[in-house]
Design a protein around this motif. Structure first.
Motif, PDB file in Angstrom:
ATOM      1  N   PHE B  11      36.248  51.568  30.787  1.00 34.57           N
ATOM      2  CA  PHE B  11      37.226  51.603  31.888  1.00 34.57           C
ATOM      3  C   PHE B  11      37.081  50.434  32.852  1.00 34.57           C
ATOM      4  O   PHE B  11      37.621  50.455  33.943  1.00 34.57           O
ATOM      5  CB  PHE B  11      37.117  52.947  32.629  1.00 34.57           C
ATOM      6  N   ILE B  13      38.361  47.386  32.767  1.00 30.90           N
ATOM      7  CA  ILE B  13      39.622  46.677  33.077  1.00 30.90           C
ATOM      8  C   ILE B  13      40.413  47.479  34.103  1.00 30.90           C
ATOM      9  O   ILE B  13      40.937  46.929  35.076  1.00 30.90           O
ATOM     10  CB  ILE B  13      40.446  46.454  31.790  1.00 30.90           C
ATOM     11  N   THR B  14      40.462  48.803  33.895  1.00 28.56           N
ATOM     12  CA  THR B  14      41.177  49.672  34.837  1.00 28.56           C
ATOM     13  C   THR B  14      40.495  49.656  36.203  1.00 28.56           C
ATOM     14  O   THR B  14      41.164  49.602  37.240  1.00 28.56           O
ATOM     15  CB  THR B  14      41.235  51.104  34.295  1.00 28.56           C
ATOM     16  N   ALA B  17      41.444  46.570  37.919  1.00 33.20           N
ATOM     17  CA  ALA B  17      42.852  46.623  38.334  1.00 33.20           C
ATOM     18  C   ALA B  17      43.009  47.514  39.569  1.00 33.20           C
ATOM     19  O   ALA B  17      43.766  47.186  40.488  1.00 33.20           O
ATOM     20  CB  ALA B  17      43.722  47.138  37.186  1.00 33.20           C
ATOM     21  N   MET B  18      42.288  48.641  39.605  1.00 27.09           N
ATOM     22  CA  MET B  18      42.355  49.523  40.780  1.00 27.09           C
ATOM     23  C   MET B  18      41.808  48.799  42.020  1.00 27.09           C
ATOM     24  O   MET B  18      42.378  48.904  43.105  1.00 27.09           O
ATOM     25  CB  MET B  18      41.544  50.808  40.534  1.00 27.09           C
ATOM     26  N   THR B  21      44.378  46.480  43.247  1.00 27.51           N
ATOM     27  CA  THR B  21      45.474  47.246  43.846  1.00 27.51           C
ATOM     28  C   THR B  21      45.160  47.590  45.304  1.00 27.51           C
ATOM     29  O   THR B  21      46.030  47.583  46.159  1.00 27.51           O
ATOM     30  CB  THR B  21      45.709  48.540  43.030  1.00 27.51           C
ATOM     31  N   TYR B  22      43.895  47.911  45.564  1.00 23.09           N
ATOM     32  CA  TYR B  22      43.486  48.274  46.922  1.00 23.09           C
ATOM     33  C   TYR B  22      43.104  47.071  47.773  1.00 23.09           C
ATOM     34  O   TYR B  22      42.685  47.218  48.917  1.00 23.09           O
ATOM     35  CB  TYR B  22      42.320  49.273  46.880  1.00 23.09           C
TER      36      TYR B  22
END
Lengths: 351, 63
Positions: B11, B13-14, B17-18, B21-22
């Protein structure tokens, strides 16, 4: 390249597609859709606080254009977002989950005829612009407005082909029962969209019988499978073809009788669960685990006479609708994340 | 309360990305080998022992 190809390739280069070409959208094209609804373009249709992102009416319109929707489809697209918000799973993050769900949109009412929403042959397949593009509009919006792209914020391990599009009409004209939206308090002349979070679509081949119990036991074999179980129990939308629906109705079965019977027959004995290592439930995660797991708790089924569980949460967790062609005995089980006994998210399409 | 995010390497990459995003690119978190869902209790204990120094490091605990 000609100007059309250049515009399409620009959309690819910007990462705005689901892999298929999109229709380039300009301000006038989006305005044509927005003019079809009485909603503020800045109104939030679905918020994802965990991503700091939201779908507005305007973003939904831009992506609907890109998906290939005609302006007159947009009230159905907006109703689909209203239904998705009410249904609740997308907001909780299911679109990011490894399970890899899609959103099934069920369309009821006169809007099917007005827009050409297919409710008959090749229901889940290609060939119908309204079905193809209304379902696709939701996915493109999720990817472009919420950033739920695969290998990034969409963590689906495998996903499902239904993620491209999953929009069907109920075949009200060939159903022996009243349509879903009327079951839930709307008028027959209302149009409605009901969104469901779905995993697999399973074929039921049952051309062999005129006996209601044999038919439903054949369906129940696909409901009572261990592979569907992540949590304690699951739910389903059973899409009966008209031939099957009439077989049942002619023998005096109402939809609620079908739901109740399928629930009862969704029984899995404990030894079948144990063979798959799912004989218990974790007290912490509520996921199914083997009996020897440190957090394992045996979940008693509702029937004290039998050791096992019903895979369906309740009779209400088995939603029955009628769709497909009147040409054979082929129905479908759509494995869903809801409803779990609460009202399905039947949402009226604004006139 | 100070907290540390933990995820498996599948996880990453996710997770990154999160963090973007923040607005926190480069956010520090602990990544452990995948998978964990199918591990035995002993396997989980080993994962925890292996990750603990990194958890303490992100929390700013000095030995």
């Amino acid at each position: 390249m000609n100007p059309t190809q250049r515009a399409i390739e620009h959309c690819y280069a910007e990462g705005w597609t689901d892999g298929l070409p999109v229709v380039p959208c300009d301000r006038a094209a989006a305005e044509a859709l927005l003019a079809r609804v009485d909603r503020d373009p800045d109104e939030v249709l679905l918020e994802m606080p965990q991503l700091n992102r939201a779908v507005t009416v305007r973003l939904a319109a831009v992506n609907a254009v890109m998906a290939g929707c005609l302006p007159e489809y947009f009230p159905v697209v907006v109703a689909a977002w209203d239904s998705l918000r009410e249904e609740g799973y997308p907001r909780k993050g299911i679109w990011q989950s490894t399970t890899g769900t899609a959103s099934l949109l069920l369309v009821n009412g006169p809007v099917r005829g007005e827009l050409g929403v297919n409710s008959q042959g090749n229901l889940f397949g290609p060939g119908f612009r309204a079905n193809a593009t209304i379902g696709r509009a939701v996915r493109l919006t999720a990817m472009n407005a919420l950033g739920l792209r695969p290998h990034e914020l969409d963590q689906a391990t495998q996903g499902t082909p239904a993620k491209y599009t999953a929009c069907i009409g109920e075949n009200e004209e060939e159903s022996p029962w009243q349509p879903l939206h009327v079951d839930h308090g709307l008028a027959p002349e209302d149009s409605a969209v009901t969104a469901m979070t779905m995993r697999s679509t399973l074929h039921i081949e049952a051309r062999h019988t005129r006996v209601p119990e044999q038919l439903l036991d054949d369906v129940a074999g696909s409901l009572a499978r261990t592979g569907a179980l992540l949590h304690q129990t699951v739910s389903a939308c059973v899409v009966l073809c008209p031939e099957h629906a009439h077989l049942l109705a002619d023998a005096g079965w109402a939809k609620r009788d079908v739901s109740r019977y399928l629930y009862e027959q969704s029984f899995l004995p404990r030894e079948a669960l144990d063979r798959a290592g799912k004989g218990a439930v974790s007290a912490k995660s509520h996921w199914r685990v083997a009996r020897d797991h440190p957090d394992a708790v045996l979940d008693p089924g509702p029937d004290p006479a039998r050791d096992g569980i019903h895979t369906m949460t309740s009779p209400d967790a088995v939603l029955v609708v009628v769709a497909g062609a009147s040409n054979s005995g082929v129905s479908a089980v759509v494995e869903t994340f809801g409803p779990r006994g609460n009202r399905p998210a039947v949402t009226r399409v604004a006139a | 309360m100070p907290a540390v995010s933990i995820c498996t390497d599948a996880f990453r990459i996710t997770a990154e990305a999160m963090a973007r995003t923040y607005g926190f690119p480069g956010f520090q978190y602990v990544s452990v080998p995948h998978p964990v869902a199918s591990l035995s209790a002993e396997g989980i204990r080993q994962r925890v022992e292996e990750m603990l120094p990194r958890v303490l490091e992100i929390l700013g605990v000095e030995e």
